[in-house]
Design a protein around this motif. Sequence first.
Motif, short mmCIF file in Angstrom:
data_model
loop_
_atom_site.label_atom_id
_atom_site.label_comp_id
_atom_site.label_asym_id
_atom_site.label_seq_id
_atom_site.Cartn_x
_atom_site.Cartn_y
_atom_site.Cartn_z
N ASP A 9 0.96 -1.17 -0.09
CA ASP A 9 0.03 -0.06 -0.21
C ASP A 9 0.75 1.27 0.05
OD1 ASP A 9 -2.12 1.95 0.31
OD2 ASP A 9 -2.09 1.96 2.40
N SER A 11 0.67 4.71 0.34
CA SER A 11 -0.27 5.98 0.76
C SER A 11 0.51 7.24 0.83
CB SER A 11 -0.70 5.48 2.32
OG SER A 11 0.37 5.68 3.10
N THR A 12 -0.19 8.21 1.38
CA THR A 12 0.57 9.42 1.45
C THR A 12 1.79 9.55 1.99
OG1 THR A 12 -1.84 10.29 1.14
CG2 THR A 12 0.07 12.05 1.65
N GLN A 93 -2.65 5.61 -3.24
CA GLN A 93 -3.44 6.77 -2.91
C GLN A 93 -4.06 7.17 -4.10
OE1 GLN A 93 -1.33 10.76 -2.41
NE2 GLN A 93 0.51 9.41 -2.30
N GLN A 94 -5.40 7.27 -3.83
CA GLN A 94 -6.01 7.72 -5.06
C GLN A 94 -6.03 9.12 -5.82
OE1 GLN A 94 -10.33 5.38 -4.06
NE2 GLN A 94 -9.83 5.63 -6.14
N TRP A 133 -3.97 13.58 -4.05
CA TRP A 133 -5.11 13.87 -3.70
C TRP A 133 -5.28 15.17 -2.84
CZ3 TRP A 133 -6.87 13.92 1.36
CH2 TRP A 133 -6.11 13.48 2.08
N ASP A 276 -6.55 3.10 -2.97
CA ASP A 276 -6.76 2.67 -1.53
C ASP A 276 -8.15 2.17 -0.91
OD1 ASP A 276 -7.19 5.50 -1.71
OD2 ASP A 276 -5.85 5.90 -0.07
#
Length: 528
Positions: A9, A11-12, A93-94, A133, A276
Amino acid sequence: MAKLFLGLDSSTQSLSAVIIDYDRRKVVYDKSLNFDQALPAYHTQNGVLPDPDPLVKHSPPLLWAEALDLIFAGMKKDGVALGDILAISGSGQQHGSVYFNDGVVNALAGLNPARPLVENVSGIFSRPTSPIWMDSSTAAECAEIRKELGGLKATAQLTGSDTFERFTGPQIRKFYKDEPAAYAKTSGIALVSSFMASLLAGKIAPIDHGDGAGMNLMDIRNKIWHPDALAATAPDLKKKLPPLAESWTVIGPVSPYFVKKFGVNPDAQALVWSGDNPCSVVGLGLIREGAVAISLGTSDTYFGSMTKCRTDAHGEGHVFGSPTGDYMTLIAFKNGSLAREKVRDAYGIKDWQKFGEALAATPPGNRGGILLPWFEAEIVPRVNRPGIHRFDLAEKDAAANCRAIVEAQMMSMRLHSQWMNVTPACIYATGGASNNVPLLQVMADLMNCRVERIEISKSAALGAALRAAHGWLLQAGKKPEWGKVVAGFSDPVPNSEIRPNPKATKIYDKLVEKYAACEREALKRIRS
């Protein structure tokens, strides 16, 4: 031999790895790498590059590539049996986007394990940074795309969501407008998810339907690039986008780079990654219509599964593709835990236990008192000017205000999720406030369904690992049922079930009508 599947994953702020032993129904590895701490040379703050414009939020894609090297090195150092991994998938992260030049295909195909990954790919970008995002600098582009697509309702019907500043389409349009020469030199555009999948597979990866839906570019029903959305965004855009694919699509074997450098199984399959949010749907076991999760975090999020595609005519909610092949819905409320915290602190309440006690000391329905807690500009409903609005509620009554904010948040979720036309059969509560029993009782009473607490710290990475298992089983000729795939990995906390009180539910059925009227009145005041 154990069936091991790896989920990553990106992520940010971090890159996480979760490995599951599929047959034993067990997570056997769980570790995260914080970008700021592990890679300080990029000078990010919480994974984001500082910028003088507070609306601009970018991250360096090279950071994510270097982190991928580090997470595999860490797994090897920890003695993980990477040679037994059967398949790998991931979550990103989308909405974040990565921009390639025409050197990307050869660079990915020729990754050299004698050199760091970051050196292998340092020359493949037509744009050195990636808008993520959190970026909200594209209001003008959103308005332009929305107008071309026929307005808010039409845009949501076509793409699953209204145009939002963080969505990829408006970000691409801004890049095209501001840097036309760099856009012209862009041979391909990826999402964070498909960029990371491309590194793992050693070739350009497709974009899955779940993450593709977060771009304002995909036909949400037919799951193809929408020609009108592409035309409204930037010229020659279709040539720059990879194909769309089902969430269980196998890209191919993992790149020899990871096999030779870290000892990954040479037969391990690389699957497409997703966003995510879609991965979390699987990680939390939300695979059937009526299964809903409410995440009580900095922002409160209401999301779940939907068989038939329905979109929000008000443009507040989102519809993405689900990894199951159905759809997932998502509504984000900005005034979540920070709003609850502001109310708690305003009345000198020391901790969340005392907050819960104050809430429980007041009656359901709060004697008709209503609070609209828009401490910050709100997403749902759209509130550009923050403000606190009270109706039949004494500002000095601490306990009543504690109940009022919780009831307001739950009534807003109930009211603004009606467009889904899905009655929740069960709600899984997750996030920081999910251990507050009085709060969960309000949730159960207002939603008129049972609530169970679920504690999964890395639902996106777990969902990615489960997606890897599902895709591998499909390719192996099996017919995996999602219910069996997720069973045992996302069970609720034992003895955490809370059932609705019928008397309280009856009170809330009337109160939500008053809440809706108060909300309309407040919005009218703000917008006049």
